[in-house]
Write a protein that holds these residues in place. Structure first.
Motif, PDB file in Angstrom:
ATOM      1  N   GLY A 197      -3.698   6.938   8.172  1.00  0.00           N
ATOM      2  CA  GLY A 197      -3.890   8.342   7.837  1.00  0.00           C
ATOM      3  C   GLY A 197      -3.943   9.291   9.014  1.00  0.00           C
TER       4      GLY A 197
ATOM      5  N   LYS B 230      -9.368   5.451   1.305  1.00  0.00           N
ATOM      6  CA  LYS B 230      -8.263   4.743   0.639  1.00  0.00           C
ATOM      7  C   LYS B 230      -8.100   3.345   1.245  1.00  0.00           C
ATOM      8  CE  LYS B 230      -5.309   8.669  -0.625  1.00  0.00           C
ATOM      9  NZ  LYS B 230      -4.697   8.466  -1.932  1.00  0.00           N
TER      10      LYS B 230
ATOM     11  N   PHE C 263      -0.796   3.681  -2.709  1.00  0.00           N
ATOM     12  CA  PHE C 263      -1.312   4.867  -2.016  1.00  0.00           C
ATOM     13  C   PHE C 263      -1.638   6.014  -2.975  1.00  0.00           C
ATOM     14  CE2 PHE C 263      -0.528   9.033  -0.142  1.00  0.00           C
ATOM     15  CZ  PHE C 263      -1.499   9.042   0.837  1.00  0.00           C
ATOM     16  N   THR C 264      -0.745   6.319  -3.877  1.00  0.00           N
ATOM     17  CA  THR C 264      -0.947   7.478  -4.765  1.00  0.00           C
ATOM     18  C   THR C 264      -2.069   7.267  -5.778  1.00  0.00           C
ATOM     19  OG1 THR C 264       0.800   6.695  -6.224  1.00  0.00           O
ATOM     20  CG2 THR C 264       1.432   8.288  -4.553  1.00  0.00           C
ATOM     21  N   TYR C 265      -2.452   6.018  -6.031  1.00  0.00           N
ATOM     22  CA  TYR C 265      -3.474   5.733  -7.037  1.00  0.00           C
ATOM     23  C   TYR C 265      -4.891   5.664  -6.474  1.00  0.00           C
ATOM     24  CZ  TYR C 265       0.603   4.592  -9.805  1.00  0.00           C
ATOM     25  OH  TYR C 265       1.808   4.653 -10.459  1.00  0.00           O
ATOM     26  N   LEU C 266      -5.019   5.532  -5.161  1.00  0.00           N
ATOM     27  CA  LEU C 266      -6.345   5.407  -4.555  1.00  0.00           C
ATOM     28  C   LEU C 266      -6.894   6.785  -4.221  1.00  0.00           C
ATOM     29  CD1 LEU C 266      -5.674   2.370  -2.206  1.00  0.00           C
ATOM     30  CD2 LEU C 266      -6.921   2.374  -4.362  1.00  0.00           C
ATOM     31  N   PRO C 267      -8.163   7.049  -4.574  1.00  0.00           N
ATOM     32  CA  PRO C 267      -8.736   8.377  -4.334  1.00  0.00           C
ATOM     33  C   PRO C 267      -9.261   8.530  -2.907  1.00  0.00           C
ATOM     34  CG  PRO C 267     -10.346   6.998  -5.412  1.00  0.00           C
ATOM     35  CD  PRO C 267      -9.075   6.174  -5.316  1.00  0.00           C
TER      36      PRO C 267
ATOM     37  N   TYR D  43       0.833  -1.202   0.000  1.00  0.00           N
ATOM     38  CA  TYR D  43       0.000   0.000   0.000  1.00  0.00           C
ATOM     39  C   TYR D  43       0.868   1.254   0.000  1.00  0.00           C
ATOM     40  CZ  TYR D  43      -3.209   3.546   1.836  1.00  0.00           C
ATOM     41  OH  TYR D  43      -3.942   4.682   2.020  1.00  0.00           O
TER      42      TYR D  43
ATOM     43  N   PRO E  47      -7.841   9.229   3.841  1.00  0.00           N
ATOM     44  CA  PRO E  47      -7.170   7.984   4.260  1.00  0.00           C
ATOM     45  C   PRO E  47      -8.096   6.804   4.544  1.00  0.00           C
ATOM     46  CG  PRO E  47      -6.143   9.845   5.335  1.00  0.00           C
ATOM     47  CD  PRO E  47      -7.353  10.383   4.608  1.00  0.00           C
TER      48      PRO E  47
ATOM     49  N   LEU F 168     -10.979   1.076   0.146  1.00  0.00           N
ATOM     50  CA  LEU F 168     -10.748   0.655  -1.245  1.00  0.00           C
ATOM     51  C   LEU F 168      -9.641  -0.392  -1.309  1.00  0.00           C
ATOM     52  CD1 LEU F 168     -11.049   4.103  -3.042  1.00  0.00           C
ATOM     53  CD2 LEU F 168     -12.713   2.220  -3.051  1.00  0.00           C
ATOM     54  N   TRP F 169      -8.607  -0.227  -0.498  1.00  0.00           N
ATOM     55  CA  TRP F 169      -7.524  -1.213  -0.427  1.00  0.00           C
ATOM     56  C   TRP F 169      -8.070  -2.552   0.059  1.00  0.00           C
ATOM     57  CZ3 TRP F 169      -3.635  -3.262  -2.311  1.00  0.00           C
ATOM     58  CH2 TRP F 169      -2.628  -3.914  -1.607  1.00  0.00           C
TER      59      TRP F 169
ATOM     60  N   GLY G  30      -6.849   2.123   7.072  1.00  0.00           N
ATOM     61  CA  GLY G  30      -6.817   3.481   6.535  1.00  0.00           C
ATOM     62  C   GLY G  30      -6.889   4.540   7.610  1.00  0.00           C
TER      63      GLY G  30
END
Length: 143
Positions: free
Chosen positions: A137, A83, A73-77, A68, A80, A86-87, A133
């Motif tokens: 975050g 993200k 990390f940089t690709y998930l909108p 992650y 935190p 979604l992960w 997340g």
């Protein structure tokens, strides 16, 4: 800003604990039995249950947080926690499509727990991702 690796590792551990507790104590209400991933891993590898649990925790606490932080990390909108959720969903899909068939459960658990098992696993991955997340975050403390 990239997440802190130590917070991600802590988040992965806490998320794995939360997910495991859900599979042991909430899943029986949904499925009539706990979801024992440690048993499935141990049986597949021909090892004791405790090694299956160690592998489960190593994946959730080490492997997935590192992937992650350094890859996804940089690709998930979103913020935190989103993200992380979604992960969790991104981890759930290959778990159902690849890992469960390898462990003898069938594609999306079609040979064992069926739709109820798929939904319980989905919830477990949402819990993992949400906890992961939120902790990953967290703002740095001012101490």
């Amino acid at each position: 800003m990239k997440p802190n690796l130590m917070k991600a590792l802590l988040g992965g551990f806490a998320g794995t604990v939360a997910m495991t507790m859900m599979m042991q104590f909430v899943a029986p209400f949904m499925l009539g039995q706990p979801m024992d991933v440690a048993h499935l891993l141990a049986e597949f590898l021909g090892t004791p249950w405790v090694l299956g649990m160690l592998i489960h925790f190593a994946l959730g606490s080490l492997v997935f947080p590192v992937a992650y932080v350094f890859v996804l990390f940089t690709y998930l909108p979103g913020p935190p926690t989103l993200k992380g959720v979604l992960w969790g969903i991104l981890l759930w899909v290959p778990a159902m499509a690849v890992t469960m068939p390898m462990l003898g459960q069938g594609f999306f658990m079609s040979q064992t727990l069926g739709l109820r098992g798929v939904m319980a696993a989905f919830m477990a991955h949402l819990i993992y991702g949400g906890v992961f997340g939120a902790i990953t975050g967290m703002a740095p403390s001012n101490r």
